[in-house]
Design an enzyme around this catalytic site. Structure first.
Site, mmCIF file in Angstrom:
data_model
loop_
_atom_site.group_PDB
_atom_site.id
_atom_site.type_symbol
_atom_site.label_atom_id
_atom_site.label_comp_id
_atom_site.label_asym_id
_atom_site.label_seq_id
_atom_site.Cartn_x
_atom_site.Cartn_y
_atom_site.Cartn_z
ATOM 1 N N ASP A 181 -0.418 2.157 -0.798
ATOM 2 C CA ASP A 181 -1.529 3.095 -0.630
ATOM 3 C C ASP A 181 -2.627 2.421 0.177
ATOM 4 O OD1 ASP A 181 -2.931 5.587 -1.139
ATOM 5 O OD2 ASP A 181 -4.290 4.383 -2.339
ATOM 6 N N SER A 182 -3.523 3.235 0.710
ATOM 7 C CA SER A 182 -4.651 2.694 1.466
ATOM 8 C C SER A 182 -5.618 1.928 0.556
ATOM 9 C CB SER A 182 -5.390 3.830 2.160
ATOM 10 O OG SER A 182 -5.772 4.803 1.205
ATOM 11 N N GLY A 199 -8.128 8.069 5.588
ATOM 12 C CA GLY A 199 -8.246 9.511 5.826
ATOM 13 C C GLY A 199 -9.227 9.901 6.909
ATOM 14 N N CYS A 249 0.168 7.339 -0.525
ATOM 15 C CA CYS A 249 -0.956 7.855 0.257
ATOM 16 C C CYS A 249 -0.523 9.101 1.045
ATOM 17 C CB CYS A 249 -1.412 6.761 1.214
ATOM 18 S SG CYS A 249 -2.819 7.208 2.220
ATOM 19 N N GLU A 286 -13.728 7.059 -6.496
ATOM 20 C CA GLU A 286 -13.840 5.593 -6.440
ATOM 21 C C GLU A 286 -14.999 5.108 -7.320
ATOM 22 O OE1 GLU A 286 -12.378 3.117 -4.132
ATOM 23 O OE2 GLU A 286 -10.815 4.509 -3.501
ATOM 24 N N CYS A 340 -4.116 14.372 -1.930
ATOM 25 C CA CYS A 340 -4.781 13.071 -1.771
ATOM 26 C C CYS A 340 -4.609 12.323 -3.088
ATOM 27 C CB CYS A 340 -6.260 13.286 -1.460
ATOM 28 S SG CYS A 340 -7.226 11.769 -1.475
ATOM 29 N N HIS A 388 -6.438 10.499 -4.770
ATOM 30 C CA HIS A 388 -7.572 10.445 -5.699
ATOM 31 C C HIS A 388 -7.752 11.726 -6.513
ATOM 32 C CE1 HIS A 388 -8.423 7.096 -3.105
ATOM 33 N NE2 HIS A 388 -9.507 6.760 -3.784
#
Ligand code: DGL
Length: 248
Positions: free
Chosen positions: A7-8, A40, A70, A150, A180, A182
């Site tokens: 993932d990023s 993104g 991701c 985050e 996404c 998150h």
């Protein structure tokens, strides 16, 4: 089996959580490119370059399979990554589409696709859904949710304000694609925003179904040995993992 998860940054832990809950693997090697997150907001060439560089990290491990948790990477770099690697790579978009199709076969149902700027701009979700006959689609870039998550903001007035900003013109979707990593963490808040609770499509759950149906990976006695690596502040990422993954 040993799986790599790329993932990023931290967001892919939402996919790891589903893998751990189902005990699918003996070993999970997680790599978050925390030095360069977010992806993104980057353009396609940069996303491809970063993703190919991440493959070099996984060359240090003898993995059987790589999951790109991701959505942004899955939307832009899967073909190049597959060409450059010697193992199978599974993205999150196809599993998400399949999960939607299984749960919501009605083709004219209104579907809301959310994701980063790069994911929505790629048009991947939109194209794949239209190819399967879904035509009542709204796709919006909801990148502000990423820094909120985050920051550990999963509910409350700030999130409510941002949801109002993005969703005020949207009426009653039957399903929301959480496009996404998150967004699963704010899935409940997003569902509650709309009066008629929409079906929420979560990449982690979708990947588990996909691994079973398409790859025959159904084991439930994996050792769940999770190793976390990052390109920056690995201790911070490990702390986030403790908070997000809890006791799984
Ligand atoms: N992991 C990204 C995704 O799922 C979100 C964070 C970023 O922009 O890098 O699209």
């Amino acid at each position: 089996m040993k799986v790599g998860v790329f993932d990023s940054g931290a967001g892919g832990l939402s996919v790891v959580k589903s893998l751990l809950e189902h005990k699918l693997f003996d070993e999970i090697i997680y790599y978050g490119d925390t030095a360069r997150v977010p992806y993104g907001t980057k353009d396609k060439n940069t996303i491809i370059r970063y993703s190919l560089e991440a493959l070099e990290f996984f060359n240090n491990f003898d993995i059987d399979l790589l999951i790109t948790a991701c959505n942004t990477v899955s939307a832009h770099a899967l073909t190049e990554m597959r060409e450059a690697s010697g193992y199978e790579i599974v993205g999150v978009i196809e599993p998400g589409i399949r999960a939607l199709e299984n749960k919501l076969p009605t083709k004219d149902a209104p579907i809301l696709i959310t994701g980063t700027r790069a994911t929505i701009a790629s048009g991947r979700y939109q194209r794949e859904l239209m190819e399967r006959g879904y035509h009542n689609l709204t796709a919006i870039q909801t990148g502000l949710f990423v820094p909120l998550v985050e920051e550990g903001i999963f509910d409350g007035p700030v999130l409510d304000e941002v949801m109002e900003y993005y969703f005020k013109a949207i009426s009653a979707p039957s399903a929301i694609i959480l496009g996404c990593t998150h967004f699963p963490l704010i899935s409940d808040a997003m569902r509650d925003y709309f009066e008629k609770s929409p079906l929420m499509i979560h990449s982690g759950d979708a990947i588990v179904e996909h691994l079973a149906d398409q790859c025959g990976i159904t084991g439930s006695d994996g050792e769940n040995n999770l190793k976390i690596f990052a390109s920056d502040n690995v201790e911070g990422l490990r702390r986030t993992a403790k908070g997000w993954l809890g006791d799984v």
